[in-house]
Motif scaffolding. Structure first.
Motif, PDB file in Angstrom:
ATOM      1  N   ASP A   1      21.678  48.515  36.925  1.00  0.00           N
ATOM      2  CA  ASP A   1      21.309  48.140  35.565  1.00  0.00           C
ATOM      3  C   ASP A   1      22.554  47.846  34.734  1.00  0.00           C
ATOM      4  N   GLU A   2      22.712  46.588  34.341  1.00  0.00           N
ATOM      5  CA  GLU A   2      23.796  46.138  33.472  1.00  0.00           C
ATOM      6  C   GLU A   2      25.179  46.454  34.031  1.00  0.00           C
TER       7      GLU A   2
ATOM      8  N   ASP B   1      28.916  34.064  40.431  1.00  0.00           N
ATOM      9  CA  ASP B   1      28.013  33.786  41.536  1.00  0.00           C
ATOM     10  C   ASP B   1      28.744  34.107  42.841  1.00  0.00           C
ATOM     11  N   ARG B   2      27.993  34.547  43.834  1.00  0.00           N
ATOM     12  CA  ARG B   2      28.553  34.903  45.143  1.00  0.00           C
ATOM     13  C   ARG B   2      29.751  35.847  44.996  1.00  0.00           C
TER      14      ARG B   2
ATOM     15  N   ALA C   1      19.136  45.130  49.434  1.00  0.00           N
ATOM     16  CA  ALA C   1      18.865  44.885  48.016  1.00  0.00           C
ATOM     17  C   ALA C   1      20.151  44.633  47.237  1.00  0.00           C
ATOM     18  N   LEU C   2      21.208  45.377  47.558  1.00  0.00           N
ATOM     19  CA  LEU C   2      22.473  45.214  46.847  1.00  0.00           C
ATOM     20  C   LEU C   2      23.052  43.816  47.024  1.00  0.00           C
ATOM     21  N   PHE C   3      23.041  43.332  48.263  1.00  0.00           N
ATOM     22  CA  PHE C   3      23.656  42.030  48.519  1.00  0.00           C
ATOM     23  C   PHE C   3      22.817  40.876  47.958  1.00  0.00           C
ATOM     24  N   ALA C   4      21.578  41.151  47.601  1.00  0.00           N
ATOM     25  CA  ALA C   4      20.741  40.125  46.972  1.00  0.00           C
ATOM     26  C   ALA C   4      21.067  39.975  45.490  1.00  0.00           C
ATOM     27  N   ARG C   5      21.826  40.927  44.925  1.00  0.00           N
ATOM     28  CA  ARG C   5      22.170  40.903  43.499  1.00  0.00           C
ATOM     29  C   ARG C   5      23.570  40.317  43.318  1.00  0.00           C
TER      30      ARG C   5
END
Length: 396
Positions: A157-158, A69-70, A184-188
């Motif tokens: 993806d994965e 996480d984070r 979008a990247l930083f939300a993942r």
């Protein structure tokens, strides 16, 4: 002068200066000794020892949270030839996971633009089929968001780690897309690693367009550790070059009989008039002097004085792995746009490992530092270009 510090959601401390600009310091996590040792061993195997600045960057990399996480992110920037790409590649290879992906900036954006075009066309065609007035144009406009989201889904993806090499923003359209991508990247829950020749605040440097990418700069500075890989040595220019791999198989020669003899010895024979070939891409046509047996031969007037793009170079390089750029004049005889295209051409072919042979009116150093260019010099990013051209064998 630091006047405040606080913990943010990404787990990093922030040092805030009196101007209100935040700088991201690494969270106090000890480096993974196994990863750090692997990078140091890779340097030893390559015949060198990490410099203090490189060792600090390796420690920062080995301290990143990955697969948690984070997750942590690192934006590594600095002048050309300081070892940024080498360090990131060595760390990337040492990661004990296959859930990782290495992406090159130019190739990714070429695919992204193609996806946007495809999704826009499909959405517009489907909407027009409904017969509703204006449905096609509305659907096409909404397709950009869908295409970016789809590209991010495919990219992530994965995977737990994405390495985005040679991060740069010169085009305002790409800058707007990159903001969506970063958001979008930083939300993942994915670690993002990038290398760049520019500090975040110097991305999209054209004053007329810089404001477009300011939200992207804010995203980078708020979510990533930003680290300059300093050092006074350009290792590409100061180290012996092994002329056996990819781009470094190429050469730079001064036009004349010796240049033709050198190329002929490599199986690159000067084309005859009957070999001229028309290449069509994105609705535009260009004349190559020859396109045969994996070799693409262009006169500079056709390749860089015409409105070619990085996307064109990438598309042609997919079919032809050896290029000759012929009849390159002294740099002051080129337009400003042609000099910029030359920079982009060298970037694209070097990054793709394409063998480039340049036949020019003068030697590399004179070409890049011609006093007749005046105070503006050759072009933006010319330092990186000189560093990359140093990989080519000079034929006298």
């Amino acid at each position: 002068m630091v006047n405040g510090r606080g913990r943010h959601a990404d787990g990093y401390d922030r040092a805030v200066d009196t101007t209100g600009t935040e700088t991201t310091d690494p969270a106090p996590i000890p480096p993974d000794d196994t990863l750090l040792s692997a990078v140091e061993s890779a340097a030893a195997d390559a015949g060198f020892t990490l410099e203090p600045e490189q060792l600090e960057a390796a420690r920062r990399l080995a301290s990143l949270r990955i697969g948690e996480d984070r997750p942590g992110h690192l934006y590594l920037w600095g002048a050309a030839g300081r070892g940024k790409t080498w360090l990131l590649d060595a760390f990337f290879e040492a990661l004990p996971t296959h859930r990782r992906r290495r992406v090159h900036f130019h190739s990714f954006f070429r695919g992204l633009h193609a996806a946007i075009h495809r999704v826009r066309t499909e959405a517009a065609d489907a909407a027009r089929a409904t017969g509703e007035p204006g449905a096609g144009s509305r659907a096409a406009a909404g397709a950009v968001t869908n295409a970016v989201e789809q590209a991010v889904d495919e990219l992530l993806d994965e995977v737990d780690v994405v390495l985005f090499d040679e991060f740069q923003v010169h085009d305002p359209g790409d800058g707007a897309l990159m903001i969506r991508l970063l958001d979008a990247l930083f939300a993942r829950q994915v670690t993002l690693l990038t290398s760049s020749n520019s500090a975040p605040q110097d991305l999209l440097p054209d004053p007329a367009h810089h404001h477009i990418f300011e939200p992207g700069i804010a995203l980078i500075e708020a979510n990533m550790q930003v680290l300059e890989l300093a050092g006074s040595t350009d290792h590409r220019r100061s180290s012996p070059v092994r002329h056996g791999d990819g781009f470094a198989r190429g050469s730079w020669s001064i036009a004349g009989e010796s240049a033709d003899a050198h190329l002929a010895a490599l199986g690159l024979h000067r084309p005859g008039p009957g070999e001229a070939t028309t290449l069509t891409i994105s609705g535009h046509t260009f004349q190559a002097a020859a396109a045969r047996d994996g070799v693409l031969w262009f006169a500079s007037a056709e390749l860089i004085e015409r409105p070619t793009s990085v996307g064109d170079y990438l598309a042609w390089a997919a079919d032809d792995g050896r290029w000759v750029l012929d009849a390159l004049p002294e740099s002051h005889a080129l337009t400003r746009e042609a000099r910029a295209r030359f920079v982009h051409l060298v970037d694209a072919l070097c990054d793709l490992g394409v063998e480039l042979h340049v036949v020019a009116a003068t030697d590399q150093e004179t070409f890049m530092t011609d006093p007749a260019l005046g105070p503006e010099g050759f072009a933006r990013d010319a330092v990186r270009t000189r560093s990359r051209l140093a990989l080519l064998r000079e034929i006298h």
